[in-house]
Design an enzyme around this catalytic site. Structure first.
Site, short mmCIF file in Angstrom:
data_model
loop_
_atom_site.label_atom_id
_atom_site.label_comp_id
_atom_site.label_asym_id
_atom_site.label_seq_id
_atom_site.Cartn_x
_atom_site.Cartn_y
_atom_site.Cartn_z
CB SER A 136 -0.89 0.02 1.25
OG SER A 136 -1.55 1.27 1.41
CE1 TYR A 149 -3.93 -2.36 5.19
CE2 TYR A 149 -3.17 -0.17 4.62
CZ TYR A 149 -3.65 -1.40 4.24
OH TYR A 149 -3.87 -1.66 2.91
#
Length: 249
Positions: A136, A149
């Site tokens: 990501s 995350y």
């Protein structure tokens, strides 16, 4: 995909929703045999012809090993794997629950490591193959609410950098996929404006295009990627001011 995909057999984890599901559907529509894995067997049903369901919890290393063997026994040698299984839970500074951090790292990072341990010996023995995983842009910089995350995705980017030189010499390609905000059930949890929000269908097309070209990094959308990579070069004082204004309301 005007030229058609160069793979016969593709294994995708996290294939029940979001980018993973769209990649599976698009590849199958172009004649690729897709092995689709996710924890929910129900979510994998009725994905269409060309897609075979292999339910799997990627945090179970033994199960991942068995699934890789089962896929190749049923469909044939895997040409490309896309490890896309992952979890996300927004975390604020006043909600430091260690369990959330541990579960996120186990699913997002160790899930990929388990997959690599299962498939790399097979690809290395054949002297060919392509491994990829979804990290990501949150792995580029530290972002508010992404304390669990973001580090898991930064670890995946680093993992790709560590493995690429050695695997390239052995004939195995490596790609790390760094999407920005994509409209999925995971990002639906965010309570802040998400810039450059993409549709899963568009993210899937961008991913497949980059994989066909064997790019090491596949990152999109380009404008958001550029902003974050430039932000990383700023002095911290200015960086924190900009990020705070953009995310914290």
């Amino acid at each position: 995909m005007a030229e058609g995909p160069p793979w016969k057999i593709v294994w995708i984890t996290g294939a029940s929703t979001g980018i993973g599901r769209e990649i599976a559907l698009q590849l199958a529509a172009n004649g690729v045999k897709v092995a689709a894995s996710a924890r929910s067997e129900t979510a994998l049903r009725d994905m269409g012809s060309g897609i075979t369901a292999f339910p799997l919890d990627v945090t179970d290393a033994a199960a991942v090993l068995k699934t890789a063997a089962a896929i190749e026994a049923m469909l044939g040698p895997i040409d490309l794997v896309i490890f896309g299984a992952g979890i996300y839970k927004p975390v604020s500074a006043v909600e430091m629950e260690p369990g959330i951090f541990a579960a996120t790292m186990t699913a997002n990072y160790m899930g990929v490591v388990n997959g690599l341990a299962a498939i790399l010996p097979r690809m290395l023995a054949r002297g060919r193959g392509h491994v990829s995983w979804i990290a990501s842009v949150a792995g580029f910089v530290g972002l508010p609410k992404a304390a669990a995350y973001g580090p898991s995705k930064a670890a995946l980017i680093n993992l790709a950098e560590c493995l690429q030189p050695e695997l390239a010499r052995a004939g195995v390609d490596v790609s790390v996929i760094n999407p920005g905000f994509v409209a999925t059930p995971m990002t639906a949890q965010n309570n802040f404006p998400m810039p450059f929000l993409m549709r899963p269908q568009d993210a899937a097309r961008a991913t497949i295009r980059g994989l066909k070209r064997k790019r090491f990094e596949i990152a999109y959308p380009w404008a958001f990627v550029t902003i974050l990579k430039l932000a990383r070069l700023l002095p911290y004082r200015l960086f924190f001011w900009l990020i705070g204004r953009a995310v914290l309301k």
